[in-house]
Design an enzyme around this catalytic site. Structure first.
Site: not given
Length: 92
Positions: A38, A20
């Protein structure tokens, strides 16, 4: 140019490897807005908005494996309606 938005679902070893954060860095460098987060199934959802060529570059980066610490098995991309995000964030 017209702004486009996509949702990309990235599968493989993509959680716990800085995916990320690296996606945020790439998206910001490309001038995109949106987020990465996520998902419970172990994948990462990336929502990205911006000019088509820049969005395409991010999708290509995702499909090419993202950061070296990750292993991307597949990326599913879906168009999304226009959204107004301020920058590119990491969601929890």
């Amino acid at each position: 140019m017209t702004q486009v938005c996509i949702a990309a679902y990235v599968y493989g070893v993509v959680q716990g490897v800085g995916f990320r954060y690296n996606t945020q860095h790439q998206a910001t460098a490309l001038g995109l807005s949106g987020y990465a987060r996520n998902l419970d199934d172990g994948s990462v959802e990336v929502l990205a908005c911006g000019e088509q060529p820049q969005v395409d570059k991010l999708v290509e980066w995702l499909k090419n494996g993202g950061p070296r610490s990750a292993r991307v098995d597949r990326v599913l991309v879906e168009p999304r309606g226009a959204a107004d995000f301020q920058g590119f964030s990491i969601r929890y």
